[in-house]
Design an enzyme around this catalytic site. Sequence first.
Site, PDB file in Angstrom:
ATOM      1  N   ALA A 260     -31.737 -41.747  20.058  1.00  0.00           N
ATOM      2  CA  ALA A 260     -32.731 -42.755  19.644  1.00  0.00           C
ATOM      3  C   ALA A 260     -33.938 -42.750  20.585  1.00  0.00           C
ATOM      4  O   ALA A 260     -35.086 -42.852  20.145  1.00  0.00           O
ATOM      5  CB  ALA A 260     -32.084 -44.141  19.608  1.00  0.00           C
TER       6      ALA A 260
ATOM      7  N   LYS B 151     -29.951 -35.246  13.381  1.00  0.00           N
ATOM      8  CA  LYS B 151     -31.399 -35.178  13.649  1.00  0.00           C
ATOM      9  C   LYS B 151     -31.815 -33.966  14.485  1.00  0.00           C
ATOM     10  O   LYS B 151     -32.928 -33.475  14.334  1.00  0.00           O
ATOM     11  CB  LYS B 151     -31.873 -36.470  14.314  1.00  0.00           C
ATOM     12  CG  LYS B 151     -31.782 -37.673  13.388  1.00  0.00           C
ATOM     13  CD  LYS B 151     -32.336 -38.912  14.052  1.00  0.00           C
ATOM     14  CE  LYS B 151     -32.196 -40.121  13.142  1.00  0.00           C
ATOM     15  NZ  LYS B 151     -32.859 -41.315  13.695  1.00  0.00           N
TER      16      LYS B 151
ATOM     17  N   GLY C 186     -31.268 -46.091  27.879  1.00  0.00           N
ATOM     18  CA  GLY C 186     -30.706 -45.010  27.061  1.00  0.00           C
ATOM     19  C   GLY C 186     -31.639 -43.817  27.041  1.00  0.00           C
ATOM     20  O   GLY C 186     -32.866 -43.959  27.150  1.00  0.00           O
TER      21      GLY C 186
ATOM     22  N   ASP D 112     -39.326 -41.858  13.330  1.00  0.00           N
ATOM     23  CA  ASP D 112     -38.723 -42.894  14.186  1.00  0.00           C
ATOM     24  C   ASP D 112     -39.732 -43.444  15.197  1.00  0.00           C
ATOM     25  O   ASP D 112     -39.736 -44.641  15.492  1.00  0.00           O
ATOM     26  CB  ASP D 112     -37.517 -42.320  14.936  1.00  0.00           C
ATOM     27  CG  ASP D 112     -36.320 -42.122  14.023  1.00  0.00           C
ATOM     28  OD1 ASP D 112     -36.079 -42.968  13.142  1.00  0.00           O
ATOM     29  OD2 ASP D 112     -35.610 -41.115  14.191  1.00  0.00           O
TER      30      ASP D 112
HETATM   31  P1  ATR Z   1     -26.565 -39.537  21.105  1.00  0.00           P
HETATM   32  O1  ATR Z   1     -25.958 -38.494  20.234  1.00  0.00           O
HETATM   33  O2  ATR Z   1     -27.734 -40.226  20.550  1.00  0.00           O
HETATM   34  O3  ATR Z   1     -26.786 -39.100  22.523  1.00  0.00           O
HETATM   35  P2  ATR Z   1     -24.560 -41.386  22.104  1.00  0.00           P
HETATM   36  O4  ATR Z   1     -23.641 -40.407  22.731  1.00  0.00           O
HETATM   37  O5  ATR Z   1     -23.958 -42.554  21.413  1.00  0.00           O
HETATM   38  O6  ATR Z   1     -25.495 -40.710  21.039  1.00  0.00           O
HETATM   39  O7  ATR Z   1     -25.532 -41.912  23.251  1.00  0.00           O
HETATM   40  C1  ATR Z   1     -26.674 -42.648  23.022  1.00  0.00           C
HETATM   41  C2  ATR Z   1     -27.067 -43.322  24.312  1.00  0.00           C
HETATM   42  O8  ATR Z   1     -26.128 -44.347  24.592  1.00  0.00           O
HETATM   43  C3  ATR Z   1     -27.091 -42.412  25.519  1.00  0.00           C
HETATM   44  O9  ATR Z   1     -28.147 -42.830  26.336  1.00  0.00           O
HETATM   45  C4  ATR Z   1     -25.744 -42.679  26.176  1.00  0.00           C
HETATM   46  O10 ATR Z   1     -25.700 -42.477  27.556  1.00  0.00           O
HETATM   47  P3  ATR Z   1     -25.400 -41.016  28.173  1.00  0.00           P
HETATM   48  O11 ATR Z   1     -26.675 -40.251  28.033  1.00  0.00           O
HETATM   49  O12 ATR Z   1     -25.016 -41.284  29.567  1.00  0.00           O
HETATM   50  O13 ATR Z   1     -24.278 -40.444  27.345  1.00  0.00           O
HETATM   51  C5  ATR Z   1     -25.625 -44.160  25.908  1.00  0.00           C
HETATM   52  N1  ATR Z   1     -24.240 -44.619  25.964  1.00  0.00           N
HETATM   53  C6  ATR Z   1     -23.281 -44.385  25.051  1.00  0.00           C
HETATM   54  N2  ATR Z   1     -22.133 -45.002  25.416  1.00  0.00           N
HETATM   55  C7  ATR Z   1     -22.387 -45.630  26.600  1.00  0.00           C
HETATM   56  C8  ATR Z   1     -21.623 -46.447  27.475  1.00  0.00           C
HETATM   57  N3  ATR Z   1     -20.364 -46.759  27.220  1.00  0.00           N
HETATM   58  N4  ATR Z   1     -22.237 -46.927  28.577  1.00  0.00           N
HETATM   59  C9  ATR Z   1     -23.522 -46.639  28.846  1.00  0.00           C
HETATM   60  N5  ATR Z   1     -24.290 -45.881  28.054  1.00  0.00           N
HETATM   61  C10 ATR Z   1     -23.747 -45.378  26.940  1.00  0.00           C
END
Ligand code: ATR
Length: 301
Positions: A148, A83, A144, A119
């Site tokens: 998204a 995206k 988050g 979205d």
């Molecule tokens: P994207 O490419 O959309 O950022 P992602 O890395 O899966 O995809 O992360 C999406 C959201 O999930 C983010 O807000 C991420 O938190 P960070 O910004 O701190 O990376 C959150 N997230 C992913 N895994 C997590 C975990 N184990 N605990 C808490 N938050 C998590």
Amino acid sequence: MFMYINPKMVKFPVKSDKKMKKYMVIGDPVGHSRSPGMQNAAFERAGLGRPYGIRHVVPDELPEFFEYARKNLAGVNLTVPHKQQAVLLADELTCRAERCGSVNTLLISDGRILGDSTDGIGLEEALKYCFDEELTGKRIVFCGAGGAARATAVHLAGCGCREISFINRTLNKAQELADLCRKYYPDLISCCTVPGDEKSVAELLERADFLVQATSVGLKPDDPPALAEKFFHPGMNLRIFDTIYHPTGLQKIAGKFNIPCANGKEMLIRQGAASFELWTGIKPDLEAMRAGFEEEITGRC
Ligand code: ATR
């Protein structure tokens, strides 16, 4: 030059094209996508056949895919992780895609590619439909600040919400997103905190109308809840919208405490409906799309 087709001017069903227009969803991974089922249901209901496929595209292949799409496709949906990169590859962007820096829909016309983001409207319409409420004056907390949240928060800020705040593991990503929302809506209240700051999290959730769960925590069956159970209790004013469309730990907590909760299915349908309308100028049959969402995953290409 992109033409907006007035739905009233489209003959129904449309049969004038010599070559059938083709559409698809791409992602990495993409095998789980419900888009083919729900989009083909909408196309079929509109008398346009089943022209929507699915393709696995890894990030390195995205520029090459754009060249393929330019010549062969009329529309594309993009899912994770494309995206953001698509913003750089599209020839033009809609205002809403430019603002959030995210593209989930391509409209291809005369070899030019317009990038759009549906979205945000998907989440707005899902919140209104699932909880039968308007968003004006509401307080929303995102859990988050990844893709998204980025794709949807600025749009919600434009729906008249009073507050959009962020709880995120990485504080500076939350702050960046809050700054982006306030750049366009300077009167918006926007606070940021991390899940470990229990006092701030509890305060945000106590005053919020909606919690939007927009992390990837919950995608795997053994994931913990995106926010701990201690933050929730019966009688909260809160409604929970979990962008994940299968059962998660957070949805279980909502059930335990009788907190109104919806999963991401309706958001996926509404963002897909907005893409469909952009491509065809026709408002899709949402009931057909909901039934299509449940279809067996078929039609890979
Ligand atoms: P994207 O490419 O959309 O950022 P992602 O890395 O899966 O995809 O992360 C999406 C959201 O999930 C983010 O807000 C991420 O938190 P960070 O910004 O701190 O990376 C959150 N997230 C992913 N895994 C997590 C975990 N184990 N605990 C808490 N938050 C998590």
